[in-house]
Design a protein around this motif. Sequence first.
Motif, PDB file in Angstrom:
ATOM      1  N   VAL A  12       0.878  -1.173   0.000  1.00  0.00           N
ATOM      2  CA  VAL A  12       0.000   0.000   0.000  1.00  0.00           C
ATOM      3  C   VAL A  12       0.911   1.217   0.000  1.00  0.00           C
ATOM      4  O   VAL A  12       1.790   1.338   0.859  1.00  0.00           O
ATOM      5  N   VAL A  13       0.713   2.124  -0.957  1.00  0.00           N
ATOM      6  CA  VAL A  13       1.541   3.325  -1.064  1.00  0.00           C
ATOM      7  C   VAL A  13       0.635   4.548  -1.102  1.00  0.00           C
ATOM      8  O   VAL A  13      -0.228   4.661  -1.981  1.00  0.00           O
ATOM      9  N   THR A  14       0.807   5.468  -0.141  1.00  0.00           N
ATOM     10  CA  THR A  14       0.035   6.702  -0.167  1.00  0.00           C
ATOM     11  C   THR A  14       0.805   7.781  -0.935  1.00  0.00           C
ATOM     12  O   THR A  14       2.015   7.703  -1.090  1.00  0.00           O
ATOM     13  N   GLY A  15       0.070   8.765  -1.421  1.00  0.00           N
ATOM     14  CA  GLY A  15       0.714   9.784  -2.250  1.00  0.00           C
ATOM     15  C   GLY A  15       1.264   9.181  -3.519  1.00  0.00           C
ATOM     16  O   GLY A  15       2.359   9.531  -3.971  1.00  0.00           O
ATOM     17  N   ILE A  91       3.827   1.901   2.713  1.00  0.00           N
ATOM     18  CA  ILE A  91       4.723   3.056   2.620  1.00  0.00           C
ATOM     19  C   ILE A  91       3.887   4.326   2.708  1.00  0.00           C
ATOM     20  O   ILE A  91       3.100   4.626   1.807  1.00  0.00           O
ATOM     21  N   SER A  92       4.063   5.047   3.810  1.00  0.00           N
ATOM     22  CA  SER A  92       3.366   6.311   4.024  1.00  0.00           C
ATOM     23  C   SER A  92       4.212   7.426   3.424  1.00  0.00           C
ATOM     24  O   SER A  92       5.236   7.811   3.981  1.00  0.00           O
ATOM     25  N   PRO A 119      -0.990   9.209   8.655  1.00  0.00           N
ATOM     26  CA  PRO A 119      -0.194   7.982   8.826  1.00  0.00           C
ATOM     27  C   PRO A 119      -0.333   7.375  10.212  1.00  0.00           C
ATOM     28  O   PRO A 119      -0.313   6.136  10.357  1.00  0.00           O
ATOM     29  N   TYR A 120      -0.475   8.215  11.233  1.00  0.00           N
ATOM     30  CA  TYR A 120      -0.678   7.691  12.591  1.00  0.00           C
ATOM     31  C   TYR A 120      -1.936   6.826  12.635  1.00  0.00           C
ATOM     32  O   TYR A 120      -1.911   5.688  13.139  1.00  0.00           O
ATOM     33  N   LEU A 121      -3.033   7.340  12.099  1.00  0.00           N
ATOM     34  CA  LEU A 121      -4.303   6.612  12.123  1.00  0.00           C
ATOM     35  C   LEU A 121      -4.263   5.394  11.211  1.00  0.00           C
ATOM     36  O   LEU A 121      -4.699   4.298  11.589  1.00  0.00           O
ATOM     37  N   LEU A 122      -3.719   5.554  10.002  1.00  0.00           N
ATOM     38  CA  LEU A 122      -3.727   4.452   9.043  1.00  0.00           C
ATOM     39  C   LEU A 122      -2.849   3.299   9.500  1.00  0.00           C
ATOM     40  O   LEU A 122      -3.285   2.132   9.503  1.00  0.00           O
ATOM     41  N   LEU A 123      -1.614   3.588   9.885  1.00  0.00           N
ATOM     42  CA  LEU A 123      -0.715   2.507  10.280  1.00  0.00           C
ATOM     43  C   LEU A 123      -1.189   1.826  11.552  1.00  0.00           C
ATOM     44  O   LEU A 123      -1.110   0.590  11.663  1.00  0.00           O
ATOM     45  N   ARG A 136       6.197  -4.761   6.701  1.00  0.00           N
ATOM     46  CA  ARG A 136       7.121  -3.644   6.895  1.00  0.00           C
ATOM     47  C   ARG A 136       6.373  -2.336   6.666  1.00  0.00           C
ATOM     48  O   ARG A 136       5.774  -2.133   5.605  1.00  0.00           O
ATOM     49  N   PHE A 137       6.412  -1.467   7.654  1.00  0.00           N
ATOM     50  CA  PHE A 137       5.860  -0.129   7.551  1.00  0.00           C
ATOM     51  C   PHE A 137       7.019   0.840   7.344  1.00  0.00           C
ATOM     52  O   PHE A 137       8.000   0.816   8.097  1.00  0.00           O
ATOM     53  N   VAL A 138       6.918   1.690   6.343  1.00  0.00           N
ATOM     54  CA  VAL A 138       7.953   2.686   6.046  1.00  0.00           C
ATOM     55  C   VAL A 138       7.295   4.060   5.999  1.00  0.00           C
ATOM     56  O   VAL A 138       6.310   4.252   5.278  1.00  0.00           O
ATOM     57  N   VAL A 139       7.840   4.994   6.765  1.00  0.00           N
ATOM     58  CA  VAL A 139       7.302   6.357   6.810  1.00  0.00           C
ATOM     59  C   VAL A 139       8.322   7.296   6.176  1.00  0.00           C
ATOM     60  O   VAL A 139       9.465   7.377   6.623  1.00  0.00           O
ATOM     61  N   VAL A 140       7.904   7.984   5.133  1.00  0.00           N
ATOM     62  CA  VAL A 140       8.788   8.915   4.439  1.00  0.00           C
ATOM     63  C   VAL A 140       8.813  10.244   5.184  1.00  0.00           C
ATOM     64  O   VAL A 140       7.773  10.901   5.333  1.00  0.00           O
TER      65      VAL A 140
END
Length: 297
Positions: A12-15, A91-92, A119-123, A136-140
């Motif tokens: 899942v990729v946002t943006g 990936i946020s 991202p706080y709410l989604l993850l 794996r959660f990745v925050v940009v």
Amino acid sequence: MRQQNPVRQRAVVTGATSGIGEAIVRRLAEGGATVVMVGRSEERLDQARQRVHAAVPHADLTTERADLSLLSDVRALAKRLDEQEPPTIVISNAAVIAPVAEVTSEGLQRILVTNHLAPYLLLRSLVATVGERPARFVVVGASPSVLTRAPVDLDDLSCTTGRGLGPIPSFRPFVSYGRTKNMNAMFVYALAERLAGTRITVNGVHPGIIKGTRLGLDAQRGTLRLMTLAVRPFSGSLEAGADTPVWLATSPEVEDVSGRFFVKRAQVATAPHTTDPARLDRLWEESAHLTGLPTGL
């Protein structure tokens, strides 16, 4: 003995409709992952999907429309994702620079919601969806060195007082943006600590100063716009920006690494004000209150 086929990655990729996000989608699709592209416009999602398919004909893509400046849209997105096959990668990437005083129809600052609360709410919501599976959660985020001087004001997350934003009005959106990027790092550390012992890893990444992202350029004025335009000729490519996020999401080298921040595939330290346990807990609790989540994970 016959070898088992590897589990197909589901990301899942946002943006995901432009810039680094679209480049991340393309790289993941090239590697064989099924990618859920998240964006706020159906038209832009369709256009981005067509561009990725043109570059990667075998790409397995689906789209989800959600305006990440609205918590109601984030909740609805999380619910839809919960009804699908659980992701192995999230990936946020979505972020915005907007006027400090700009609020959404929900009465919250647009910068704060899009860059941090979403991202706080989604993850947090997807933790239950993933369950005991590996993910794996990745925050940009943004440059740790640049953001050292932009500590989060925990008494004023929305920057409503203007305290500490500096004397140049046109530059204040960037300071507010910088604070939310520090929130990203703080969230990574806090979530990783709370997920210790699970099969979910959480890491942050600075993709570099990248041209072609249009990160809030239309909303920028004065000094900030001039600075942004001045550095663009020296900025890196979208592919360079996608490299470390994709590496964190897929490489065996970092399979068990969690609660770290990376620049150009190297682990780096972030400012002390982003790692202080009391500050991490305070931001976590304030964010839980604003998103309507319990403080306990």
